[in-house]
Design a protein around this motif. Sequence first.
Motif, PDB file in Angstrom:
ATOM      1  N   HIS A   3     -15.396   5.050  22.311  1.00 23.34           N
ATOM      2  CA  HIS A   3     -14.151   4.509  21.765  1.00 23.34           C
ATOM      3  C   HIS A   3     -14.268   4.336  20.236  1.00 23.34           C
ATOM      4  CE1 HIS A   3     -10.641   1.917  21.330  1.00 23.34           C
ATOM      5  NE2 HIS A   3     -11.416   1.042  20.704  1.00 23.34           N
ATOM      6  N   GLU A  16     -12.474   6.376  17.110  1.00 26.60           N
ATOM      7  CA  GLU A  16     -11.665   5.586  16.163  1.00 26.60           C
ATOM      8  C   GLU A  16     -12.168   5.739  14.724  1.00 26.60           C
ATOM      9  OE1 GLU A  16      -8.702   2.281  16.620  1.00 26.60           O
ATOM     10  OE2 GLU A  16      -9.295   3.910  17.882  1.00 26.60           O
ATOM     11  N   TYR A  17     -13.516   5.799  14.587  1.00 27.40           N
ATOM     12  CA  TYR A  17     -14.145   5.857  13.250  1.00 27.40           C
ATOM     13  C   TYR A  17     -15.174   6.996  13.239  1.00 27.40           C
ATOM     14  CZ  TYR A  17     -12.416   1.021  13.221  1.00 27.40           C
ATOM     15  OH  TYR A  17     -11.626  -0.098  13.321  1.00 27.40           O
TER      16      TYR A  17
END
Length: 266
Positions: free
Chosen positions: A55, A59-60
């Motif tokens: 996750h 996201e990054y």
Amino acid sequence: MKIDTTALLSFTGKTVLVTGSSRNLGLTIAAAFVEAGARVILHGSEANVPSAYEHLQAEYPEAELLQLAFDLSVPSEIDAAFAHLAAQGWMPDVLVNNAAHLGINEDGFLGQSPEFFREVMEVNLFGAFRCCQLAAQHQKKQGGGAIVNISSLAGHQGIHGRSAYNISKAALDGMTRAMAQELSGFGVRVNSLVLGYVWTERWNHLAEGVEARRRKNVPTAAPSSQEEIARTVLFLASASAPTLVGAQLVLDGGMGIQQLPKDIGV
Ligand SMILES: NC(=O)c1ccc[n+]([C@@H]2O[C@H](COP(=O)([O-])OP(=O)(O)OC[C@H]3O[C@@H](n4cnc5c(N)ncnc54)[C@H](OP(=O)(O)O)[C@@H]3O)[C@@H](O)[C@H]2O)c1
């Protein structure tokens, strides 16, 4: 006089371990440290850490992340995990002790088994103790670091029926003070963040009317958001307040300062 506030919450070049970051509050705290430039170690169970890792990676994509599963109730697993971090050059400059056994049981103080009581203590107190010890040994050696223990009003006032949890959080606050006394001279700052109601997914499954009653129980009529808590953890872990040591910062919407909810009055 000029006060430079720009770099206060930058964690670039810092390594941060957030225990219990496989979901809920810990994951949000981990994401906030990523946002602030840290490389972050995600921790939890084998079952949940990989999805948290995926996750945050999605996201990054630029983030430096490490995933590490170990059971906080097993001292040898904690020692092995920190040995792994040392070997990889990932020992934490910042440790956030967020993982917890929530100690929910039907049996109350009188009915709980000694095994259950021990289980809660193993995670919330002994596990946190050993993580603190290993992280702080490293931080002392390198000349500084920060530890934030996530505590609860349960440790000050208690939650009915959750005595093991209440006792574990009271003890965690005691450990925060004891560690702060011994370690602040080495530049290792230890503080605790005492929470009231936190909005996690459990709020989505409350029985009818319970959310309204909980809100009535808080002067701000709102639980603390995970984002607000994460920002406060970053503040405690940052160089913003170098003499803030051994504190129990309360973030609870005012829950702990009222004698009675406002609809009861005097
Ligand atoms: N939620 C609230 O309303 C509230 C209020 C006051 C204080 N707090 C405090 O805030 C912190 C986070 O709460 P939360 O609601 O986000 O908790 P949570 O949803 O129950 O998550 C707990 C985390 O701890 C990990 N964990 C539990 N036992 C472990 C063990 N034996 N070994 C390794 N990891 C373990 C879990 O990992 P896995 O899921 O991978 O097993 C999970 O990542 C806790 O310290 C809690 O006491 C919460």
